[in-house]
Design an enzyme around this catalytic site. Structure first.
Site, PDB file in Angstrom:
ATOM      1  N   SER A 169     -36.933   3.840 -51.063  1.00  0.00           N
ATOM      2  CA  SER A 169     -35.663   3.689 -50.362  1.00  0.00           C
ATOM      3  C   SER A 169     -35.496   2.201 -50.090  1.00  0.00           C
ATOM      4  CB  SER A 169     -35.658   4.500 -49.063  1.00  0.00           C
ATOM      5  OG  SER A 169     -36.827   4.250 -48.301  1.00  0.00           O
TER       6      SER A 169
ATOM      7  N   GLU B 293     -29.827  -1.637 -51.867  1.00  0.00           N
ATOM      8  CA  GLU B 293     -30.092  -1.506 -53.304  1.00  0.00           C
ATOM      9  C   GLU B 293     -30.227  -0.050 -53.725  1.00  0.00           C
ATOM     10  OE1 GLU B 293     -29.865  -4.013 -55.427  1.00  0.00           O
ATOM     11  OE2 GLU B 293     -29.294  -5.143 -53.636  1.00  0.00           O
TER      12      GLU B 293
ATOM     13  N   GLY C 215     -34.471   8.988 -44.008  1.00  0.00           N
ATOM     14  CA  GLY C 215     -35.570   9.019 -44.966  1.00  0.00           C
ATOM     15  C   GLY C 215     -36.227  10.381 -45.062  1.00  0.00           C
ATOM     16  N   ASP C 216     -36.359  11.061 -43.927  1.00  0.00           N
ATOM     17  CA  ASP C 216     -36.931  12.412 -43.933  1.00  0.00           C
ATOM     18  C   ASP C 216     -36.036  13.373 -44.706  1.00  0.00           C
ATOM     19  OD1 ASP C 216     -38.791  11.252 -42.219  1.00  0.00           O
ATOM     20  OD2 ASP C 216     -37.743  11.953 -40.429  1.00  0.00           O
TER      21      ASP C 216
END
Length: 347
Positions: free
Chosen positions: A240, A244, A272-273
């Site tokens: 991640s 970008e 993110g999870d």
């Protein structure tokens, strides 16, 4: 991804291990002024921890999910009520004390300040009992005859008393039983876990740069790091990388990058999870995906992660705007890059 894909997930059990869970207190502020009295415009208390957040998304996507790790006996009721509401099976090992409280201070600008507790002390006996719980879950999956359609996720920080070597031993324990193991942690725990290696990982750019031994400031550097992970035996390697986008590499496939549309950020805590959960969902439903299906998996996961930043908590697979977010998530294939790194080669 459509409803048919979600229904396929019903036969894909997942064990999510959160070694250091928390009650997350998310507080919304216009702006944080240190040293002054700050007035909250919102607050939200919820059972959390990386593995728990991942489990919530997977359960909503149709997977039977079991939770494990260490939970404080003194305030377990808050967690038990949440697990029942979310349809998660509780296999946490109880230890003495209260599970920590983490405070997330979210400002209108999108900046988030985290104040995280250390967690409860875990002794060797409790760790041994956790190992037995993990073994029991794996035994049940293998008895049912389809271990290739299940996975273990180990996510989050380590509580006091649990070492990086012990975390790596859990990854090894799962992999030795021929069960997929996805890892999402940081620091020395990530370094130790990657050495096993796990089946899938999702470090952020800064975490992977430390492992790779060079700054990941270009697509070429990011691809070298991903290629090193794949060569190291990791089957699903994700980065991640903020603006970008999300990069995904796996053996024998081209590296893909997804960029979601720009979102109004309320909280990035569970993004993110959510990404990890949705990627694992896609891989479990399509273990040998075509090139077109890989793009669909990554698009869905990236869009769901983008949806997660618009509110506290993990992404909502039933959100009405998810289809539009997928349509506005771009996917590109990155040109091949040389694998050799600028720094020391990885062992």
């Amino acid at each position: 991804m459509n409803d048919n894909t979600t229904r396929q997930a019903a036969g894909c059990p997942v064990l999510c291990v959160t070694l250091n869970p928390a009650l997350d207190m998310t507080i919304g502020l216009d702006s944080l002024v240190p040293g002054k009295v700050n007035r909250a415009r919102s607050h939200h208390l919820e059972a959390a921890g990386k593995g728990i957040n991942v489990a919530r998304v997977l359960a909503t996507l149709g997977h039977p999910v079991t939770l494990s790790g260490f939970l404080g006996a003194d305030n377990q009721a808050d967690f038990e009520a949440a697990f029942a509401e979310w349809g998660l099976s509780d296999a946490f090992e109880r230890v003495a004390g209260a599970t920590r409280i983490n405070v997330k201070l979210g400002e209108a600008s999108g900046r988030v300040t985290d104040i995280n507790g250390a967690g409860m002390q875990v002794d060797e006996a409790a760790f041994t009992r956790l190992e037995a719980r993990i073994d029991d879950w794996i035994d049940r999956q293998q008895a049912e005859g389809s271990p290739e359609r299940c996975a273990v996720v180990i996510a989050g920080s380590l509580p006091p008393g649990v070492s990086s070597e012990q975390l790596a031993s859990l990854v090894q324990r799962v992999r030795t039983r021929h069960i997929a193991c996805w890892l999402d942690t940081s620091g020395t725990a990530l370094e130790a876990g990657l050495a096993v290696p796990p089946s899938g990982v999702k470090p952020n750019e800064q975490e992977l740069a430390l492992w790779a031994g060079e700054p990941l400031e270009s697509d070429a550097a990011r691809q070298r790091a991903l290629a090193s992970l794949v060569e190291h035996g990791i089957e699903q390697a994700l980065i991640s990388a903020g603006p970008e986008g999300v990069l995904w590499a796996s053996p024998g496939a081209e590296t893909l990058r997804a960029r979601p549309p720009r979102m109004r950020v309320v909280s990035t805590v569970c993004a993110g999870d959510t990404l990890l959960a949705a990627m694992l969902h896609g891989v479990l439903c399509h273990p040998t995906p075509t090139a077109a299906m890989r793009e669909r998996i990554l698009r869905h996961a990236t869009a769901l992660s983008a949806e997660a930043v618009t509110h506290p908590g993990p992404g909502n697979p039933a959100a009405p705007e998810l289809e539009t977010l997928q349509q506005h998530t771009s996917i590109e294939t990155l040109a091949s890059a040389e694998v050799a790194t600028a720094g020391e080669p990885r062992p």
